[in-house]
Design a protein around this motif. Sequence first.
Motif, short mmCIF file in Angstrom:
data_model
loop_
_atom_site.label_atom_id
_atom_site.label_comp_id
_atom_site.label_asym_id
_atom_site.label_seq_id
_atom_site.Cartn_x
_atom_site.Cartn_y
_atom_site.Cartn_z
N LEU A 71 -4.57 -0.53 -4.19
CA LEU A 71 -4.04 -1.25 -3.09
C LEU A 71 -3.82 -0.19 -1.91
CD1 LEU A 71 -1.12 -3.17 -4.44
CD2 LEU A 71 -3.25 -4.13 -3.26
N PRO A 72 -4.08 -0.50 -0.85
CA PRO A 72 -3.84 0.41 0.46
C PRO A 72 -2.51 0.76 0.79
CG PRO A 72 -4.58 -1.74 1.22
CD PRO A 72 -4.64 -1.76 -0.25
N LEU A 73 -2.02 2.07 0.80
CA LEU A 73 -0.65 2.11 0.77
C LEU A 73 -0.17 1.98 2.04
CD1 LEU A 73 -0.28 5.63 -1.23
CD2 LEU A 73 -0.22 3.27 -2.22
N GLU A 74 -1.08 2.07 3.30
CA GLU A 74 -0.63 2.01 4.46
C GLU A 74 -0.06 0.54 5.09
OE1 GLU A 74 -4.46 4.49 4.21
OE2 GLU A 74 -3.65 2.45 3.48
N HIS A 75 -0.08 -0.16 4.01
CA HIS A 75 0.37 -1.66 4.36
C HIS A 75 1.80 -2.06 3.75
CE1 HIS A 75 -3.62 -2.77 6.19
NE2 HIS A 75 -4.10 -2.09 4.98
N PHE A 76 2.50 -0.80 3.19
CA PHE A 76 3.42 -1.17 2.37
C PHE A 76 4.94 -0.30 2.80
CE2 PHE A 76 0.02 -2.46 -0.19
CZ PHE A 76 0.36 -3.71 -0.31
N GLU A 77 5.87 -0.96 2.78
CA GLU A 77 7.30 -0.18 3.24
C GLU A 77 7.60 0.64 2.09
OE1 GLU A 77 10.26 0.14 6.00
OE2 GLU A 77 8.31 -0.98 6.10
N GLN A 78 7.57 0.34 1.03
CA GLN A 78 7.84 1.41 -0.32
C GLN A 78 7.23 0.76 -1.29
OE1 GLN A 78 12.15 1.23 -0.01
NE2 GLN A 78 12.29 -0.37 -1.70
N ILE A 79 7.33 1.76 -2.49
CA ILE A 79 6.75 1.07 -3.66
C ILE A 79 7.70 1.51 -4.60
CG2 ILE A 79 5.01 1.50 -5.39
CD1 ILE A 79 3.09 2.97 -3.26
N GLU A 80 8.19 0.44 -5.54
CA GLU A 80 9.12 0.88 -6.57
C GLU A 80 8.60 0.66 -7.85
OE1 GLU A 80 11.95 -2.32 -3.74
OE2 GLU A 80 11.22 -2.88 -5.64
N ILE A 81 9.07 1.73 -8.59
CA ILE A 81 8.42 1.75 -10.02
C ILE A 81 9.68 1.72 -11.06
CG2 ILE A 81 7.72 3.31 -11.78
CD1 ILE A 81 5.65 4.21 -10.09
N LEU A 82 9.58 0.44 -11.76
CA LEU A 82 10.44 0.26 -12.97
C LEU A 82 10.08 1.07 -14.17
CD1 LEU A 82 13.01 -1.09 -14.30
CD2 LEU A 82 11.41 -3.36 -14.48
N LYS A 83 10.47 2.03 -14.56
CA LYS A 83 10.10 2.55 -15.67
C LYS A 83 10.55 1.84 -17.02
CE LYS A 83 10.68 7.21 -13.40
NZ LYS A 83 11.51 8.40 -13.30
N GLY A 84 9.40 1.56 -17.96
CA GLY A 84 9.79 1.02 -19.42
C GLY A 84 9.65 -0.49 -19.13
N LEU A 85 10.12 -1.11 -20.14
CA LEU A 85 9.97 -2.36 -20.36
C LEU A 85 10.34 -3.39 -19.41
CD1 LEU A 85 9.26 -1.53 -23.17
CD2 LEU A 85 10.31 -3.50 -24.01
N SER A 86 9.78 -4.44 -18.76
CA SER A 86 10.25 -5.34 -17.69
C SER A 86 10.25 -6.83 -18.10
CB SER A 86 9.11 -5.31 -16.50
OG SER A 86 7.75 -5.67 -17.10
N GLY A 87 10.56 -6.94 -19.57
CA GLY A 87 10.47 -8.16 -20.23
C GLY A 87 11.39 -9.25 -19.48
N ASN A 124 5.90 -2.29 -7.84
CA ASN A 124 6.01 -3.38 -6.94
C ASN A 124 6.12 -2.88 -5.37
OD1 ASN A 124 6.78 -5.90 -6.12
ND2 ASN A 124 8.96 -5.03 -5.66
N TYR A 125 5.16 -3.26 -4.62
CA TYR A 125 4.84 -2.86 -3.39
C TYR A 125 5.66 -3.98 -2.54
CZ TYR A 125 0.86 -0.03 -5.28
OH TYR A 125 0.14 0.69 -5.95
N GLN A 126 6.45 -3.39 -1.70
CA GLN A 126 7.12 -4.07 -0.62
C GLN A 126 6.22 -4.00 0.70
OE1 GLN A 126 9.52 -5.88 -1.04
NE2 GLN A 126 10.12 -5.46 -3.14
N THR A 127 5.83 -5.26 1.14
CA THR A 127 4.97 -5.34 2.39
C THR A 127 6.07 -4.97 3.71
OG1 THR A 127 3.96 -7.31 1.41
CG2 THR A 127 3.65 -7.00 3.63
N LYS A 128 5.09 -4.26 4.45
CA LYS A 128 5.84 -3.97 5.90
C LYS A 128 5.69 -5.41 6.59
CE LYS A 128 4.27 0.81 6.42
NZ LYS A 128 3.13 1.42 7.28
N ARG A 129 6.78 -5.44 7.12
CA ARG A 129 7.14 -6.88 8.01
C ARG A 129 7.82 -6.28 9.36
NH1 ARG A 129 6.04 -11.14 5.00
NH2 ARG A 129 6.03 -10.90 2.76
N ALA A 130 7.83 -7.29 10.38
CA ALA A 130 8.34 -7.15 11.57
C ALA A 130 9.96 -6.45 11.73
CB ALA A 130 8.12 -8.09 12.53
N THR A 131 10.41 -5.63 12.36
CA THR A 131 11.68 -5.24 12.25
C THR A 131 12.37 -5.79 13.58
OG1 THR A 131 11.19 -3.06 12.95
CG2 THR A 131 11.24 -3.48 10.34
N GLN A 132 13.59 -5.31 13.51
CA GLN A 132 14.21 -5.58 15.12
C GLN A 132 13.66 -4.82 16.21
OE1 GLN A 132 15.66 -8.67 13.78
NE2 GLN A 132 16.26 -8.24 15.94
#
Length: 733
Positions: free
Chosen positions: A171-187, A200-208
């Motif tokens: 995925l192109p990193l330039e389009h995301f606000e932040q990337i969250e990594i949950l370590k381990g099981l995600s059941g 989990n990639y959080q999309t950049k969105r319009a801010t105030q």
Amino acid sequence: MQKKCSRNGRCNDAVMCNRNPGNRLGRKLRGKLGSGFIGESLRLTPLAIALLTWSAHSYAETEMPTVNVTAQQGDESALSSYRAYIGSSGALGTKELLDTPFSVSVATKEYIANQQATTIAEAFKGDAAVTALSNNIGGENSQIAIRGLALDTLNGYKIDGLNTVLWQADLPLEHFEQIEILKGLSGFMYGFSSPGGIANYQTKRATQEPVSMVSVGYGTQSQFKAQADIGRRFGDNDRYGLRVNAVHEGGTTYLDAPIKRDSVSAAFDVRLAPGLVWTLDGLYQKRKVNGSLFALTLADGVALPGPVDGSQRLSQDFTYHETTIAAVGTELRWNIAGSWDMRLGYRSMRQTRTNYDSFLTVTDNAGNYNEDLYRWYSKQNSDSANLLFSGQIQTGSISHDVTFGTDMQRAERINGNFGDDFLGVGNLSRDTTFANPGLPVDQALFKASDTRNIGVFASDTIHWNSQWSSIIGLRHSNYTQHSYNLDGSTSDTYTKTALSPTLAMIWKPAASVSYYVSYVESLEQGGSAPLSTVNYGTTFGPLKSKQYEAGVKKEGRGWSAEAALFRIERGLEFTNSANVYIQEGALSYQGLDVAGRMELGRDWGLMASAVLMNSSNKSDDPSVDGKRASNVANFTAALQAEYKVPTLTGLTFSGGTRYVGKQALESDNAHIIGSYQLYDIGARYKAKVGGKDVIFRANLDNLTNEKYWLGSWNGFLIQGAPRTLRASAEFNF
């Protein structure tokens, strides 16, 4: 709806709130330290400092004759923009990281930008728990492992919490606000995936605040990149929001081979009514890199060769790897009443992949190899949706944060006919050139497999008093997997239903510290026999995993730290001595994951992390039983420092080092990959140019040009990246 704002007052959800730093959560969090993302450190040599200072100033000086340049005051601390305090926990909803009984690592857009990272491995190179398994120049894409477990390419990547397939693509990193990594099981949190974790990639969105940014960059050998990022809110009371991002990359890589990448994204939102928001976003990328290697493998009885220089191209100049990805997502968020919210979302991803690249088999200890050309076209599709309700219930003096809902994810693999053509014999010590056979890539497709998982989940976070809370979560999964023959008939079908519990207890004796214990179960998709095995294409049923974790998280004034003891148990899949890929036995991982950050005055920031690991196979196969798990280092560590020059406001130096210990390449430990240590240095200069914010950056990775192997899955090798330079200028209007 409760507003979600970060501890430095910046809104993490401008779609839902009007950036009110004085809201309840903002007041609660204000004043606590925003220290840095786990990273690396390096003692800067006088020569390196001089070179980087010259590099930063050289950009500024080109503008000096025509515009006024004024240094701009930087952040209050060297690391304040790297520290995230709030993250998504899937079915548990958005929570403060201090209140989650799991290990979570976050790469913010500021950290990604200052490191000039282009892959997820680079974005998390400061986290010792995240190790690279490949790179997307010498290899096909940037694969990572979390605590020694490879991230699942079919189920381990999410965009805004919904699944997206990434089969040998980035995925192109330039389009995301932040990337969250949950370590381990995600059941419970995310459902079906491998026990490595979730990205989990959080999309950049319009801010105030309006966003108008243009950047240009350069990288070794002659790679260049241009990006534009525009965001606006408009309409009555800023009812509408639109964020558009576009990136073009081209030139020549450090392997002296062409690269071309184009990507664009758009994210739209509208506040339909108070507390009711609809979002729609799309992302497209096409990337082609020449000179990439499918993989390098070793024939039976051949010793592991010494690592080659990362800038040595092992493949032919006509080889290439090309991927396209297209994703669209939509979500409806509704504050039903009071604390009760609803989220309804859907995401679709379509990906194509074209292989026309080299596969090397080293045949003797002198480094001679056979080179084959792999020709292959394939498609991967995924669809996912979820419906989530969350709210609060009070029962006497005990409060409950309740979530419940359902989700679905579907993944489909569609393959073309595979072509394998022998090119010739070469040697790792020299470049070898073969003629391009000019054969086409067969694009006649057939469905190889599809999987479907439907989940129903519910959880209760029980706040017994101001110090004690517990989490009880339960997910019911209904999983179906079909595999198909070339004629379209079904070859295998697996169906499994399972309950995946999550149990946790959290103790917060003070607002700035939490102790926790947690237990998680999860289902993961069974593997598929790789190309190099005699039963290539055979797929296996799902595996069940378990995780136990106990940890502590602490935030102080000017420092923070966390530590976690963990144990993961999962099923074992490996290639046996008959070159047959099988599913048999089990393996376990246990270790200690620690990290800390400290700010020394206003000018210095230090960050460190380390992971101690022990892994073991359990199998009826004596060649595998009791051996280390493949691609797991017993020890990894990372250290980073940032220094803000007090005599030249706006100038910051950074440096880091990263150590990865020895790893077994295969489950039978036939080959042990040597340890390696990388050093990086960087500098950035933030200034006012004609009244506009400008940031000049320069980063030199692998300073000593360390030669090293990366061990990928199924005993494959990819050379590590060489010394690389990146420089860029970012203009904010």
